[in-house]
Design an enzyme around this catalytic site. Structure first.
Site, mmCIF file in Angstrom:
data_model
loop_
_atom_site.group_PDB
_atom_site.id
_atom_site.type_symbol
_atom_site.label_atom_id
_atom_site.label_comp_id
_atom_site.label_asym_id
_atom_site.label_seq_id
_atom_site.Cartn_x
_atom_site.Cartn_y
_atom_site.Cartn_z
ATOM 1 C CG ASP A 106 -0.199 0.072 2.539
ATOM 2 O OD1 ASP A 106 0.839 -0.618 2.674
ATOM 3 O OD2 ASP A 106 -0.623 0.810 3.453
ATOM 4 C CD GLU A 125 4.195 0.711 7.084
ATOM 5 O OE1 GLU A 125 4.934 1.018 8.020
ATOM 6 O OE2 GLU A 125 3.870 1.536 6.191
#
Ligand SMILES: NCC(=O)N[C@@H](Cc1c[nH]cn1)C(=O)O
Ligand code: ZN
Ligand code: ZN
Length: 473
Positions: A100, A166
């Site tokens: 991400d 994350e």
């Protein structure tokens, strides 16, 4: 020619392909913090899985369930666990990374579209996620591919743990690691993570510490709807006025956190620790270059490093619900939410930090004698991570740096947070190493994020060499 020499020349010969594939990955807008982009985060997971399939990496996808985001339930992206090699005679290295990225809009000030990888004449590859963390996670796959193409046996088993949350609190990851510590993760000898940056632009480093984080939403609610400031101004308690008053009490312009008691938990500085700052290759002018201006608070290198690595900091990030467009709208916003976070250091405990922050904010709000309603909500929290930079994994990484770059790496800590480092260390009981590829001026989380092509290509060689060195450690 040694095996590593042939891998190095293979990597050089295929550099255009690696750049093109990074471009494919950057084009996927895997922004985890925005519910609208969630399908793109899943698309990025599928991009990685398709490479794992091509390379014969066996994998499972773990569904962490749902999260509440912007008032609705949003499905979390999968955590991908991959396995390449299960030879009991070989060491097993667990590599972690995230697919991400932080949000990015051209209008934030990017010089090119953030989701189109652009190479400039200096070989800088601009694009959101280029350095954080798409080039590093893809590089682990390119290392496997290079071995396969050359018919060279990979000297270790690799386990992979790639998550898609994350940048938004790693939802569900800790639980999976605890649950699988004696399952999937069993047999891990070392953990290696490439998700941070060199201290400068030229000398590689090995990183053994990170700060933790406590992230907050501070909401002030007043009238039931936005009001006309000409009609109601001066007669109502305004949420924005109260929010500004409280947020201005959290941190001083010199960076000192004003929440009482916050420094009480900070581990005292010893002479031994002070000594570790000597000889680190770090210069204030380079740091100002990475900052992009002469706004650094401290006036010497050691103080800058200590302020980033071993002291907490509090940053104000933004305000939801406030008027921010062009024009002169004369509105009194009905409800505003301030976002701020505190970077935590050893031995700060997020629960105690939350107690101090919420008590302080409640007392500051009470002092305003305002009829607004004030609520503080912790979004996510993680403790700091500090490892012992001794042992075979750090020694192997040091040798790998010397082999690829011809210099000894600096041993560094960093101010950012990767909460999973501590979770791996505590639950798997093995050494965790951060082995960065990117440079200090990469601008992760900022506009014009980039990775230098040289760092990407030499970084692939570095990860390959680390695996060979670990195998013979
Ligand atoms: N490359 C690591 C990183 O950028 N980590 C983020 C983690 C985070 C926590 N809350 C939001 N993001 C960081 O900001 O340190
Ligand atoms: Zn990252
Ligand atoms: Zn990041």
């Amino acid at each position: 020619m040694t095996q590593l020499d042939s891998i190095f020349s293979h990597v050089d010969q295929n550099s255009a392909d690696y750049v093109r594939r990074l471009g494919e990955a950057v084009a996927i807008k895997s922004v985890s913090g925005d519910a609208h982009h969630r399908p793109e985060v899943v698309k990025m997971a599928n991009y990685i899985i398709s490479w794992m399939d091509k390379l014969g990496v066996s994998h499972t996808s773990h569904d962490p369930g749902f999260q509440e985001l912007d008032g609705s339930q949003v499905k979390l992206p999968p955590i991908i666990l991959g396995t390449y090699g299960t030879d009991p005679a070989k060491k097993t290295v667990l590599v972690y990374g995230h697919y991400d990225v932080q949000p990015a809009l051209k209008s934030d000030g990017w010089t090119s579209d953030p989701f189109t990888l652009v190479e400039d004449e200096q070989g800088r590859l601009f694009g959101r996620g280029s350095t954080d963390d798409k080039a590093p996670i893809l590089s682990w796959l390119w290392v496997i591919e290079a071995h396969q193409k050359l018919g060279v046996d990979l000297p270790v088993n690799i386990k992979m743990c790639f998550e898609g949350m994350e940048e938004s609190g790693s939802e569900g990851l800790d639980e999976l690691i605890v649950q699988e510590a004696k399952g999937y993760f069993k047999g891990t000898d070392y953990v290696c993570i490439s998700d941070n940056y060199w201290l400068g632009k030229t000398r590689p480093c090995l990183t053994y510490g990170l700060r933790g984080i406590a992230y907050y939403k501070l909401t002030i609610a007043g009238p039931a709807k936005d009001l006309h400031s000409g009609v109601f101004g001066g007669t109502v308690h305004e949420p924005m006025t109260d929010l500004f008053a409280i947020m201005s009490k959290l941190v001083a312009p010199d960076g000192k956190i004003l929440v009482p008691g916050i420094y009480d938990q900070v581990r005292p500085l010893t002479d031994k620790e002070r000594g570790t700052y000597n000889g680190i290759d770090f210069a204030l002018p380079d740091y100002e270059g990475a900052v992009g201006g002469k706004v650094v608070i401290q006036d010497n290198e050691h103080e800058v490093l200590m302020s980033r690595w071993r002291y907490p900091s509090l940053s104000l990030h933004g305000i939801e619900g406030a008027f921010y467009s062009a024009g002169a709208k004369t509105v009194i916003p009905a409800k505003v939410t301030g976002k701020f976070s505190i970077r935590l250091v050893p031995d700060m405990d997020p629960a105690e930090v939350h107690r101090l922050v919420s008590t302080f904010i409640a007392s500051e709000h009470a002092k305003l004698n305002s009829k607004t309603v004030c609520t503080v909500e912790p979004l996510h929290g993680a403790r700091a991570w500090l490892a012992d930079p001794e042992g075979p994994s750090y020694a192997a990484a040091s040798k790998a740096v010397q082999r690829v770059f011809g210099v000894k790496p600096d041993l560094t800590r960093e101010g950012g947070s990767i909460p999973v480092t501590l979770t791996f260390q505590e639950n798997l009981g093995v050494s965790v190493l951060l082995l960065p590829m990117g440079a200090a001026d990469d601008g992760a989380h900022s506009i014009n994020e980039k990775i230098d092509k040289k760092n990407y290509i030499e970084g692939i060689k570095l990860l390959a060499t680390y695996l060979h060195e670990v195998a013979s450690a």
